[in-house]
Write a protein that holds these residues in place. Sequence first.
Motif, PDB file in Angstrom:
ATOM      1  N   UNK A 109     -28.945   4.888  -9.466  1.00 43.72           N
ATOM      2  CA  UNK A 109     -30.423   4.810  -9.495  1.00 43.72           C
ATOM      3  C   UNK A 109     -30.749   5.214  -7.979  1.00 43.72           C
ATOM      4  N   UNK A 110     -30.153   4.475  -6.952  1.00 42.01           N
ATOM      5  CA  UNK A 110     -30.376   5.154  -5.692  1.00 42.01           C
ATOM      6  C   UNK A 110     -29.942   6.338  -5.324  1.00 42.01           C
ATOM      7  N   UNK A 162     -34.387   9.369 -14.436  1.00 42.15           N
ATOM      8  CA  UNK A 162     -34.142   8.043 -14.400  1.00 42.15           C
ATOM      9  C   UNK A 162     -33.725   8.014 -15.891  1.00 42.15           C
ATOM     10  N   UNK A 163     -34.375   8.681 -16.863  1.00 36.49           N
ATOM     11  CA  UNK A 163     -34.016   8.460 -18.165  1.00 36.49           C
ATOM     12  C   UNK A 163     -32.599   9.081 -18.708  1.00 36.49           C
ATOM     13  N   UNK A 164     -32.432  10.227 -18.139  1.00 36.70           N
ATOM     14  CA  UNK A 164     -31.293  10.853 -18.348  1.00 36.70           C
ATOM     15  C   UNK A 164     -30.077  10.007 -17.885  1.00 36.70           C
ATOM     16  N   UNK A 165     -30.275   9.680 -16.694  1.00 33.79           N
ATOM     17  CA  UNK A 165     -29.289   8.501 -15.937  1.00 33.79           C
ATOM     18  C   UNK A 165     -28.922   7.312 -17.092  1.00 33.79           C
ATOM     19  N   UNK A 166     -29.857   6.686 -17.667  1.00 30.29           N
ATOM     20  CA  UNK A 166     -29.534   5.532 -18.653  1.00 30.29           C
ATOM     21  C   UNK A 166     -29.001   6.283 -19.648  1.00 30.29           C
ATOM     22  N   UNK A 167     -29.162   7.717 -20.252  1.00 25.84           N
ATOM     23  CA  UNK A 167     -28.548   7.926 -21.404  1.00 25.84           C
ATOM     24  C   UNK A 167     -27.120   8.207 -21.050  1.00 25.84           C
ATOM     25  N   UNK A 223     -46.597   5.651  -9.429  1.00 30.77           N
ATOM     26  CA  UNK A 223     -46.426   4.320  -8.855  1.00 30.77           C
ATOM     27  C   UNK A 223     -45.657   3.643 -10.016  1.00 30.77           C
ATOM     28  N   UNK A 224     -45.920   4.223 -11.259  1.00 29.04           N
ATOM     29  CA  UNK A 224     -45.330   3.534 -12.596  1.00 29.04           C
ATOM     30  C   UNK A 224     -43.947   3.895 -12.265  1.00 29.04           C
ATOM     31  N   UNK A 225     -43.643   5.326 -11.913  1.00 33.41           N
ATOM     32  CA  UNK A 225     -42.280   5.517 -11.863  1.00 33.41           C
ATOM     33  C   UNK A 225     -41.366   4.589 -10.757  1.00 33.41           C
ATOM     34  N   UNK A 226     -42.035   4.395  -9.501  1.00 30.66           N
ATOM     35  CA  UNK A 226     -41.357   3.641  -8.658  1.00 30.66           C
ATOM     36  C   UNK A 226     -40.990   2.306  -9.096  1.00 30.66           C
ATOM     37  N   UNK A 227     -42.073   1.715  -9.848  1.00 28.35           N
ATOM     38  CA  UNK A 227     -41.769   0.532 -10.203  1.00 28.35           C
ATOM     39  C   UNK A 227     -40.649   0.538 -11.289  1.00 28.35           C
ATOM     40  N   UNK A 241     -32.944   0.045 -12.014  1.00 28.09           N
ATOM     41  CA  UNK A 241     -31.823  -0.192 -10.983  1.00 28.09           C
ATOM     42  C   UNK A 241     -31.534  -1.613 -11.215  1.00 28.09           C
ATOM     43  N   UNK A 242     -32.541  -2.637 -11.291  1.00 32.28           N
ATOM     44  CA  UNK A 242     -32.218  -4.081 -11.383  1.00 32.28           C
ATOM     45  C   UNK A 242     -31.378  -4.316 -12.573  1.00 32.28           C
ATOM     46  N   UNK A 243     -32.172  -3.782 -13.907  1.00 33.20           N
ATOM     47  CA  UNK A 243     -31.533  -4.218 -15.255  1.00 33.20           C
ATOM     48  C   UNK A 243     -30.139  -3.658 -15.177  1.00 33.20           C
ATOM     49  N   UNK A 244     -29.662  -2.278 -14.741  1.00 31.74           N
ATOM     50  CA  UNK A 244     -28.507  -1.891 -14.810  1.00 31.74           C
ATOM     51  C   UNK A 244     -27.095  -2.697 -14.046  1.00 31.74           C
TER      52      UNK A 244
END
Lengths: 355, 306
Positions: free
Chosen positions: B230-231, B6-11, B138-142, B148-151
């Motif tokens: 993300x998906x 997820x982090x790498x994706x954003x970067x 759980x935190x990761x799922x959130x 995903x929503x923000x992007x």
Amino acid sequence: MFLLEIIFTVGGCALAAGAVLILLALMGFPPGHILELWYRGAVADRYALADTLTKACPLLLTGLAAAITFRAGVFNIGAQGQLLVGAAMAVAMSTRLLSPHTPPLPGITMCLFAGAGAGAAWGLLASLLELWRKVPVVLSTILLNFTALYAVKILLHSYLQAHGTSAPQSSQIPPHFCLPVMMKYTSLHIGVLIAAAVAMVAEFVQVMTVFGFQTTAIGLNEAASRLVGIPVAARQIQAMLIGAGCAGLAGAIQILGVAHFMTAKIGNYGYAGIAVALLGRLDPMGVAVAALFFGALDAGAQRAEESSIGLPHETSNIIKAVIILAMLIIGAWSMRRTLRSGLWQQRNTETGDGA
Amino acid sequence: MVLAGLGELTAEITGVIDIGIEGIMLSGALAAFLASFASGHGMIGLLAGILSGIVMAGIFAVTCIGMGADQIVVGTAINLLALGATGSFWMLFQNWTQSHNLVIHLARNEAFNRIPIPWLSQIGFAGPALFDQYGLVYFTIVLCGMVGWALNRTRLGLVIRGLGDSPETCAAAGIPVKLSRTLATLFAGGCAGAAGAYLSIMQTHSFAQNMTDGIGFVVLSLVIFGRWTVWGLISGCVLFGAINSLQQTLQTARYTSHSTVLHAMRHLPFEIFQMLPYLAALIALAIFAGSRPGPKYLGKNWQADS
């Protein structure tokens, strides 16, 4: 400018080593004693020097593997996998494929060529994946490293496994296929000379030939190279073949010259080679100097580990890593300076002052 | 793994490719272990893991984004640094504990425990796997949902995607390109550090030299496999996780099961199964890498004066 670069590089190395020594001192290791052990292990007498040279040999070849490809803009991180495949191929040749009655000279030559060829083939796989399927070489070579590791383990458990053992290791290389030792009581083998010769040829090719010029141009600006008609894809694949071949040769030499039998734990020469290449500024002669320096670090670290203070040999890895970071920062900084001075010259020419 | 991805994706969407993610995870794993060993609290370990990830990403950001060094070269250097540094610290730490007669052990109650969600965790087959997990999961799922929503739905996401496709436009619109990319890189570092912490203090309760063992690189391929969404990333990670547990199950099942197919596998060397995940990643790349180009400026540095 060139002299300045060398001064910066050497200074950076000294600074990095100093920083790590201070850190070790804080953890309770006496820095003076470490330095002395290091000196004794790396350069003090001819045995120590031989040790340094022997340790520098695979680093030189894997360093060339990274340097030659990086220069052409191919990020071949896969020297480790290519080295493993090359080593396995050399073992297969010497213990299984060749008849034990083959005379030493053609036997050894065939083993070394087979190792280099296998390494090159493994590298070619990554190049073709990029050419056909646009898979980034950076990723495919890394994934191929892991694939090679397990493939070699499988071979060591089956085809290459020594008879009468269950451990994943190969049989001993027949003595007449081992690389001759040049100095008594050391493992200084003629592979060191071969590696040095390869480095010299690489330097010649880079400086004196069209191929060397074209690959360097591709690394500097791929789009421009394509525009002036350099066959970019072909040159990059050729660079990969040569580089990966060097890595394969490193594996073969390491097996025939030092280890004399193979396990999957052959050493992280492939990854260290990237560091050597970066420190040597991707220039074959620079790579040779960097390999000698890293070889000395390793030889010294081994002495320090065997001594009473028991310093883990990974400390030499920390020093290497800190050096690379220092190099990167210095490199980026000097590149910006060059860019600025270039701009400045350009402006002067425009106003008619001349450069 | 999803977390690191997820982090790498954003970067990567902002145009920064951090090959050093493997090293960042490794340093996060060690930092988390040492901190929770020293303090006795899992939470402090997790924070230390995140912090060390951010520091490592900071080195990357300063050299690449700040000074314009090559991203792939710096990433490789960070991997080497992390491998050497964690290896030696771990050796020194082991020597130290031996000389002081300490046992390297994280008390069970001090490391993170699984948190079962009432009711849901008892639903048949999938219940325990999905709802009896560590808090971080759980935190990761959130977080996945949020990123995903923000992007895709917010102005911030638009900016982030713009940074990777056309930094000039962003600069012209008054967005600080370098600062935004740095923030994305630091976010990636924090995520990778947390992922490393998960490996050491939650999954294994220990640290081992080079314990990440290529996971970081697999994550990099999964980001490409998931086509920078993300998906896509999550499905890639789930698929990879499935292959991984399949290979582990196969390794043992071939000795216990009576099925003829599994029985025939008994003669295969077990390394074939260990090789599977990497091979699968490679094949996935070969199939999907060319199909959709990623962010246009991926891996390219951007200087204000160029």
